[in-house]
Design a protein around this motif. Structure first.
Motif, PDB file in Angstrom:
ATOM      1  N   MET A  31       0.862  -1.290  -0.180  1.00 11.08           N
ATOM      2  CA  MET A  31       0.056   0.143   0.174  1.00 11.08           C
ATOM      3  C   MET A  31       0.884   1.222  -0.074  1.00 11.08           C
ATOM      4  O   MET A  31       1.888   1.128   0.582  1.00 11.08           O
ATOM      5  N   GLY A  32       0.613   2.143  -0.807  1.00 14.91           N
ATOM      6  CA  GLY A  32       1.589   3.251  -0.971  1.00 14.91           C
ATOM      7  C   GLY A  32       0.599   4.715  -1.006  1.00 14.91           C
ATOM      8  O   GLY A  32      -0.323   4.947  -0.969  1.00 14.91           O
ATOM      9  N   HIS A  33       1.509   5.735  -1.075  1.00 13.85           N
ATOM     10  CA  HIS A  33       1.086   6.984  -1.094  1.00 13.85           C
ATOM     11  C   HIS A  33       1.923   7.720  -2.388  1.00 13.85           C
ATOM     12  O   HIS A  33       3.121   7.880  -1.932  1.00 13.85           O
ATOM     13  N   GLY A  34       1.222   8.335  -3.261  1.00 11.01           N
ATOM     14  CA  GLY A  34       1.781   9.074  -4.221  1.00 11.01           C
ATOM     15  C   GLY A  34       1.871  10.730  -3.978  1.00 11.01           C
ATOM     16  O   GLY A  34       0.601  11.410  -3.649  1.00 11.01           O
ATOM     17  N   SER A  35       3.110  11.362  -4.002  1.00  7.04           N
ATOM     18  CA  SER A  35       2.798  12.849  -3.346  1.00  7.04           C
ATOM     19  C   SER A  35       2.126  14.021  -4.372  1.00  7.04           C
ATOM     20  O   SER A  35       1.789  14.891  -3.978  1.00  7.04           O
ATOM     21  N   LYS A  36       2.326  13.528  -5.685  1.00  5.67           N
ATOM     22  CA  LYS A  36       1.874  14.351  -6.862  1.00  5.67           C
ATOM     23  C   LYS A  36       0.427  15.003  -6.586  1.00  5.67           C
ATOM     24  O   LYS A  36       0.126  16.132  -6.721  1.00  5.67           O
ATOM     25  N   HIS A  37      -0.376  14.155  -6.368  1.00  6.33           N
ATOM     26  CA  HIS A  37      -1.799  14.354  -6.205  1.00  6.33           C
ATOM     27  C   HIS A  37      -2.635  13.712  -4.959  1.00  6.33           C
ATOM     28  O   HIS A  37      -3.578  13.603  -4.992  1.00  6.33           O
ATOM     29  N   ASN A  38      -1.448  13.433  -4.098  1.00  9.11           N
ATOM     30  CA  ASN A  38      -1.750  12.957  -2.723  1.00  9.11           C
ATOM     31  C   ASN A  38      -2.806  11.927  -2.837  1.00  9.11           C
ATOM     32  O   ASN A  38      -3.762  11.916  -2.359  1.00  9.11           O
ATOM     33  N   GLN A  39      -2.196  10.757  -3.576  1.00  5.89           N
ATOM     34  CA  GLN A  39      -3.086   9.402  -4.055  1.00  5.89           C
ATOM     35  C   GLN A  39      -2.648   8.523  -3.241  1.00  5.89           C
ATOM     36  O   GLN A  39      -1.574   8.087  -2.772  1.00  5.89           O
ATOM     37  N   GLY A 141      11.550  14.072 -17.203  1.00  5.27           N
ATOM     38  CA  GLY A 141      11.302  15.589 -17.557  1.00  5.27           C
ATOM     39  C   GLY A 141      10.776  16.461 -16.578  1.00  5.27           C
ATOM     40  O   GLY A 141      11.495  16.946 -15.666  1.00  5.27           O
ATOM     41  N   ASP A 142       9.745  16.813 -16.757  1.00  4.87           N
ATOM     42  CA  ASP A 142       8.785  17.982 -15.697  1.00  4.87           C
ATOM     43  C   ASP A 142       8.108  17.143 -14.561  1.00  4.87           C
ATOM     44  O   ASP A 142       7.703  18.074 -13.805  1.00  4.87           O
ATOM     45  N   TYR A 143       8.279  16.240 -14.439  1.00  3.67           N
ATOM     46  CA  TYR A 143       7.422  15.241 -13.471  1.00  3.67           C
ATOM     47  C   TYR A 143       8.276  14.590 -12.381  1.00  3.67           C
ATOM     48  O   TYR A 143       9.363  14.008 -12.444  1.00  3.67           O
ATOM     49  N   ARG A 144       7.791  14.964 -10.995  1.00  4.76           N
ATOM     50  CA  ARG A 144       8.545  14.260 -10.092  1.00  4.76           C
ATOM     51  C   ARG A 144       7.527  13.795  -9.040  1.00  4.76           C
ATOM     52  O   ARG A 144       6.432  14.412  -8.818  1.00  4.76           O
ATOM     53  N   GLN A 145       7.580  12.870  -8.276  1.00  9.89           N
ATOM     54  CA  GLN A 145       6.911  12.143  -7.346  1.00  9.89           C
ATOM     55  C   GLN A 145       7.506  11.430  -6.432  1.00  9.89           C
ATOM     56  O   GLN A 145       8.310  10.429  -6.701  1.00  9.89           O
ATOM     57  N   LEU A 146       7.336  11.403  -5.228  1.00 15.93           N
ATOM     58  CA  LEU A 146       7.996  10.710  -3.925  1.00 15.93           C
ATOM     59  C   LEU A 146       6.782   9.720  -3.541  1.00 15.93           C
ATOM     60  O   LEU A 146       5.512  10.112  -3.454  1.00 15.93           O
TER      61      LEU A 146
END
Length: 156
Positions: A31-39, A141-146
């Motif tokens: 189970m995870g969490h993506g920071s870009k859209h708080n998903q 490119g222009d995209y980063r996510q933790l």
């Protein structure tokens, strides 16, 4: 180029699974969490060990719709294991990914390819079951996510 990279990821994953000896394969869920859209997301992974230190991990993750965006990604990461204690290991990771972003509000989607950098930890509860935690930075490119994740794996 996208089809080539995705095909390469599939071929490498299939080769690794076919080549691994008994006891060198683990499957897991996370189970995870993506920071870009708080998903929040759920995923599945396969770990294939080549040596005591080196393993390959293909995985699939789906991040649920948040702010009209749903995401999935396929990763192929390499881990280098360091035993810290009897049942506890840490590892740096590096790899590649392909991800797809489905934008509901504009009825469009976007596919990205990039690199993963990060690290994780693994605690063996038994010889078969382990708990995992991971931090992974997805770059393109222009995209980063933790992406942070917690999971469990089962060894064969």
């Amino acid at each position: 180029m996208r089809k080539f990279l995705l095909s390469l990821m599939c071929v490498v994953s299939a080769f690794c699974i076919a080549r691994a000896d008994s006891g060198d394969i683990a499957i897991g869920v996370q189970m995870g969490h993506g920071s870009k859209h708080n998903q929040i997301g759920l995923g599945a992974k396969v770990q294939v060990g080549f040596t005591d230190e080196l393993r390959l991990e293909p995985s699939f993750n789906y991040f649920f719709r948040q702010d009209h965006v749903a995401t999935w990604d396929v990763d192929l990461n390499l881990h280098y294991m360091f035993d810290v204690a009897d049942s506890f290991s840490i590892y740096p990771l590096a790899g590649i990914f392909v991800s797809n972003w489905d934008y509901e509000h504009i009825n469009d989607s976007d596919t990205r390819f990039g690199a993963n950098l990060g690290g994780g930890a693994e605690y063996a509860i038994t010889d078969v079951v382990s708990l995992t935690g991971e931090l992974k930075y997805m770059l393109t490119g222009d995209y980063r996510q933790l992406v942070t994740s917690l999971g469990v794996t089962f060894k064969f």
